[in-house]
Design an enzyme around this catalytic site. Structure first.
Site, short mmCIF file in Angstrom:
data_model
loop_
_atom_site.label_atom_id
_atom_site.label_comp_id
_atom_site.label_asym_id
_atom_site.label_seq_id
_atom_site.Cartn_x
_atom_site.Cartn_y
_atom_site.Cartn_z
N LYS A 3 -4.02 5.44 -6.06
CA LYS A 3 -4.00 3.98 -5.94
C LYS A 3 -5.19 3.55 -5.08
CE LYS A 3 -1.11 0.11 -4.39
NZ LYS A 3 0.20 -0.27 -3.82
N LYS A 60 -3.77 3.65 -10.57
CA LYS A 60 -3.79 2.20 -10.42
C LYS A 60 -5.05 1.79 -9.64
CE LYS A 60 -1.08 -1.58 -8.34
NZ LYS A 60 0.05 -1.92 -7.49
#
Length: 329
Positions: free
Chosen positions: A199, A252
């Site tokens: 992330k 992400k």
């Protein structure tokens, strides 16, 4: 006589030929996960459009049920829930409260649709008064190890409410191990962990912070989310989470990081999820609404690109649209 050049157009000449030789499998309804923002509120009819995410809403429990009902009727199979509590504090107590907003939403959805796959985002930012993903020191530093027990309590409370899968998104070191241990000790050994393993500290999250009301009150999240310039680090993070007990992984954002999706895919065998984040959605949606691009075509191309990069499943705010318009099988 041999051809002097490659005639690639031979296999592109008709729609039937193009379909026959297509390399990337088509999008399927079961590949898609729809995010929902559920609000703890006395207004049972709350349905508030998110200005920076046209077509997406903050929803009360009652409105969440209505929204999911429509989507299930068109083929929705999986959701991921984000909660917005009525009260925030410095211990994120709403995140792991037995009757917290996500816990209520999980019970509601699983009672009505037992076969609907309900995933919960496990983080503290929406519940912290300061908006960070962990316990904050007076100097603004986020404490890693002091945060882990709160994350573990949150994951256990979600699983006890009936969540099919928990997805820690905080990026604290060691949180997968802490959550896995807590789940196992709580007799929740069959609850899988879908880790936001990779992330990045991305500018593409801006609309999400409006939607979840989770913007940091001070500083930023660069000390725990990854530097967008780093690629090798992504594999280190992914392998670390697998070692700690993650069952599946998330990358992400998605589109700008398709190289990262491919890198992780080439090195791990577990299911891999791409999260097409709020900023990706909003850019495509806004351009479509303004007539600058063919929104449907760009939407499908962006998601096909994620499949081509190696994603097995995709979290996308376009899920309801894809299902309603029958753009997936």
């Amino acid at each position: 006589m041999m051809n002097a050049f490659h005639r690639g157009r031979r296999l592109r000449w008709t729609p039937e030929l193009r379909t026959l030789v297509r390399e990337t499998p088509p999008l399927l309804s079961e590949d898609l996960i729809m995010p929902y923002f559920v609000v703890e509120t006395a207004d049972a009819g709350l349905r508030k459009e998110i200005p920076s995410m046209p077509g997406q809403y903050q929803l009360s429990l009652q409105e969440l049920e209505k929204q999911v009902a429509k989507a299930v009727d068109t083929g929705l199979t999986a959701v991921i829930l984000f909660g917005i509590p009525a009260v925030k504090d410095e211990q994120a107590s709403g995140a792991y409260a037995e009757n917290g907003i996500v816990q209520q939403a999980v019970r509601l959805l699983k009672q009505r649709w037992p076969k609907l796959l309900v995933i919960t985002d496990v983080c503290l930012c929406e519940y912290m008064s300061h908006g960070h993903c962990g316990v904050l020191m007076p100097d603004g530093a986020v404490l890693n190890d002091a945060t882990l027990p709160l994350l573990a309590k949150t994951a256990v409370s979600h699983a006890e409410a009936g969540a099919d899968m928990v997805a820690p998104s905080d990026m604290m070191d060691g949180r997968v191990a802490a959550i896995r241990e807590a789940l196992d000790q709580g007799g929740l050994t069959e609850t899988p962990v879908l880790s936001y393993a990779v992330k990045y500290a991305s500018a593409y999250y801006g609309p999400f912070r409006d939607a979840a009301e989770s913007a940091p009150a001070c500083g930023d999240r660069k000390s725990y989310q990854m530097d967008p310039a780093n690629a090798r680090e992504a594999l280190i993070e992914a392998l670390a989470d697998l070692e700690e007990g993650a069952d599946a992984l998330i990358v992400k954002p998605a589109g700008p990081y398709s190289d990262i999706i491919r890198t992780v895919r080439d090195h791990v065998s577990v299911p891999l999820c791409a999260y097409q984040v709020s900023g990706e959605y909003s850019l495509i949606r806004a351009a479509g609404l303004n007539g600058w691009v063919d929104e449907r075509a760009v939407m499908l191309e962006s998601l096909t690109g994620l499949k081509r990069a190696g994603a097995d499943m995709i979290i996308t705010y376009f899920t309801e649209t894809l299902l309603k318009e029958r753009l997936v099988r």
